[in-house]
Design an enzyme around this catalytic site. Structure first.
Site, mmCIF file in Angstrom:
data_model
loop_
_atom_site.group_PDB
_atom_site.id
_atom_site.type_symbol
_atom_site.label_atom_id
_atom_site.label_comp_id
_atom_site.label_asym_id
_atom_site.label_seq_id
_atom_site.Cartn_x
_atom_site.Cartn_y
_atom_site.Cartn_z
ATOM 1 N N LYS A 275 -6.101 -8.303 -4.255
ATOM 2 C CA LYS A 275 -5.008 -7.869 -4.608
ATOM 3 C C LYS A 275 -4.721 -7.437 -6.201
ATOM 4 O O LYS A 275 -6.009 -7.478 -7.048
ATOM 5 C CB LYS A 275 -4.131 -9.086 -4.800
ATOM 6 C CG LYS A 275 -3.502 -9.590 -3.477
ATOM 7 C CD LYS A 275 -2.645 -10.845 -3.637
ATOM 8 C CE LYS A 275 -2.342 -11.493 -2.338
ATOM 9 N NZ LYS A 275 -1.418 -10.595 -1.465
ATOM 10 N N ARG A 349 -1.786 -14.560 8.731
ATOM 11 C CA ARG A 349 -1.752 -14.292 10.231
ATOM 12 C C ARG A 349 -2.858 -14.822 10.949
ATOM 13 O O ARG A 349 -2.871 -15.259 12.061
ATOM 14 C CB ARG A 349 -1.425 -12.899 10.640
ATOM 15 C CG ARG A 349 -1.945 -11.892 10.427
ATOM 16 C CD ARG A 349 -1.718 -10.538 10.240
ATOM 17 N NE ARG A 349 -1.001 -10.249 9.093
ATOM 18 C CZ ARG A 349 -0.211 -9.208 8.896
ATOM 19 N NH1 ARG A 349 -0.376 -8.229 9.591
ATOM 20 N NH2 ARG A 349 0.457 -9.086 7.745
HETATM 21 ZN ZN ZN Z 1 -2.843 -11.987 1.807
#
Ligand code: ZN
Ligand code: ZN
Length: 502
Positions: A275, A349
């Site tokens: 990120k 997920r």
């Molecule tokens: Zn993530």
């Protein structure tokens, strides 16, 4: 918290602060209850229009000992336009103003609200108060010495409806304990709130409440179960993954069983698809779904509701090391499905997939509801006022949306049309975990749906609401605990009327 209620204002115990409620009238503020001789405190501010009674307005006036030295005039807005939510907001604003003044005891003169049910009014005032009466100071040290934190610990309600008000406030306090737990966990340092720490919190709940039974499975158990996706995501971290099952058994004779699955990424670097700066700093929040699950279990045990609800959390850290799972590689899920990793930042997920399919197979729940800070796409689509709901069951979705409206923890439903499945087709595996940004929030849910079979299931993407940089209304800065009040309302709606006892 010490909560009392009296009907005679003259018999009140003097507190740090006394709160007087007002409507915004056409010709200026009007008292929202009989103020008796306390009217004297408000007449001048109203006359010179320093106080108009608009929603959430707080004006401080000063009395003299031995009565309360601080008096807060509180605006509720227009009498005709009053709603439950406006009451929550007004009392949230008031509570924040009181905390700023370092007051720890409070007397409320309750308003007469003819247009709304008195029980709901008491509940709304209690919610506004309890949700705002929270400060996270666990990471401060020197500043606390100079300026110790004050929380309101003593509340006296002055009302003609003593029993109903007392009942409402004590009930809200029980739910609030769950919300505070969720906020503390979400706000805490990622290096403190590890998967193991979440496991200890579940065990702590078990020792606190006889109705809770918690099991914390370690990495070996996870490996033996074949939860290849959870193992993959957790590979790069020095904190091994854990699998937490915390059961609240409030009605052992009933077979109805709700499972809440919470995303428990104690820190999400994004993995090897790292990120960027500006996005990574808030990633300790990525276990907010797990916090909602544990907070709900705590609130249920406090409330002693006759229901069976289990929290299931597949917790790990998405870290970077030479062991990190690899973009482009294929890993095998608990269900047997193989998953191509197109983005290591779409890790939530993966952990949820193993948690959901384990839940469906081993617990055979009546319904399963997951909470997850799952996608940036959700934040782009809905901002921070409402969160996403996706479901394979219309009746479950409708009931949850209704509870969201009632509690003002509002959700908005997005579609799961089957055409979306095409997007997740993989050349080398059964499915891929991400197909990029387009429709990102929906595709994440489409992925999860592959792991729930026919069990009624709802997925809440709380990425936009779990954490607020600035506090607003009755929410403090940072973690909100949003989702717990919605769940409590929904779970209460499942209780047959005969068992409600009212
Ligand atoms: Zn993530
Ligand atoms: Zn994440």
């Amino acid at each position: 918290m010490q909560i009392t209620a009296i009907s005679n204002i003259e018999k009140r115990e003097h507190a740090d602060c006394l709160v007087l409620p007002f409507w915004k009238g056409e010709k200026g503020a009007e008292a929202a209850c009989d103020l008796g001789k306390l009217t004297a405190y408000s007449s001048l501010p109203i006359k010179v229009k320093d106080f108009t009674g608009k929603e959430g307005e707080v004006l401080w006036v000063y009395g003299s000992e031995p009565e309360e030295s601080r008096i807060a005039l509180l605006g509720l807005g227009n009498r005709e336009g009053i709603t439950i939510e406006k009451l929550r907001r007004a009392y949230g604003a008031l509570t924040k103003a009181v905390l700023k003044r370092k007051c720890s005891s409070l007397s409320f003169l309750f308003p007469n609200v003819d247009l709304l049910n008195s029980e709901l009014v008491a509940k709304a005032i209690g919610e506004g108060f309890f949700l705002a009466n929270y400060v996270f100071d666990a990471l401060k040290h020197d500043t606390l010495k100079q300026e110790p934190t004050v929380r309101i610990t003593k509340v006296q309600c002055i009302t003609s409806d003593q029993h109903a008000v007392l009942d409402a406030l004590m009930t809200i306090e029980k739910t609030a304990k769950g919300v505070y737990l969720a906020r503390d966990l979400t706000n805490g340092n990622a290096d403190d709130i590890t998967p193991q720490y979440l496991g200890r919190v579940a065990k702590q709940l078990e020792s606190e409440y006889p109705t809770i039974e918690a099991t914390v499975h370690d990495r070996d158990w996870i490996e033996k179960q074949g939860m290849g996706l959870l193992l993959a995501v957790g590979k790069g971290s020095e904190h091994p993954p854990v699998f937490i099952v915390a059961k609240y058994k409030g009605n052992p004779t009933s077979s109805d069983h709700t499972v809440i699955v919470g995303k428990g990424l104690t820190f999400d670097t994004g993995g090897l698809n790292l990120k960027p700066k500006g996005n990574i700093e808030s990633q300790r929040v990525d276990m907010a779904g797990a916090a909602v699950a544990l907070g709900t279990i705590k609130a249920l045990a406090e409330l002693s509701l006759p229901v069976n609800v289990t929290a299931v959390i597949a917790s790990c850290e998405n870290a970077i090391s030479s062991k990190s799972y690899k973009p482009g590689d294929v890993y095998k899920a608990y269900s047997g499905k193989t998953v191509e990793i197109t983005d290591t930042d779409a890790e939530g997920r993966l952990t949820l997939a193993d948690a959901l399919s384990w839940t469906v197979k081993n617990l055979q729940p009546t319904r399963v509801i997951d909470f997850a800070t799952l996608t940036g796409s959700m934040v782009v689509a809905l901002g921070s006022e409402v969160f996403g709901l996706m479901s394979n069951s219309d009746s479950l979705a409708q009931a949850l949306l209704h509870s969201g409206e009632k509690t003002h923890e509002r959700a908005w439903q997005l579609p799961l049309f089957e055409e979306y499945k095409e997007y997740l087709k993989s050349e080398i595996a059964d499915i891929k975990n991400s197909a990029g940004r387009e429709g990102g929030a929906i595709l994440a849910a489409i992925f999860l749906q592959e792991f729930v079979g026919n069990t009624p299931w709802a997925h809440f993407d709380i990425a936009g609401v779990a954490f607020q940089k600035e506090g607003k209304r009755y929410y403090p800065k940072m973690a909100t605990g949003i989702g717990i009040r919605l769940m409590i309302d929904y779970i209460e709606s499942l209780i047959p009327k005969a068992q409600k006892g009212f």
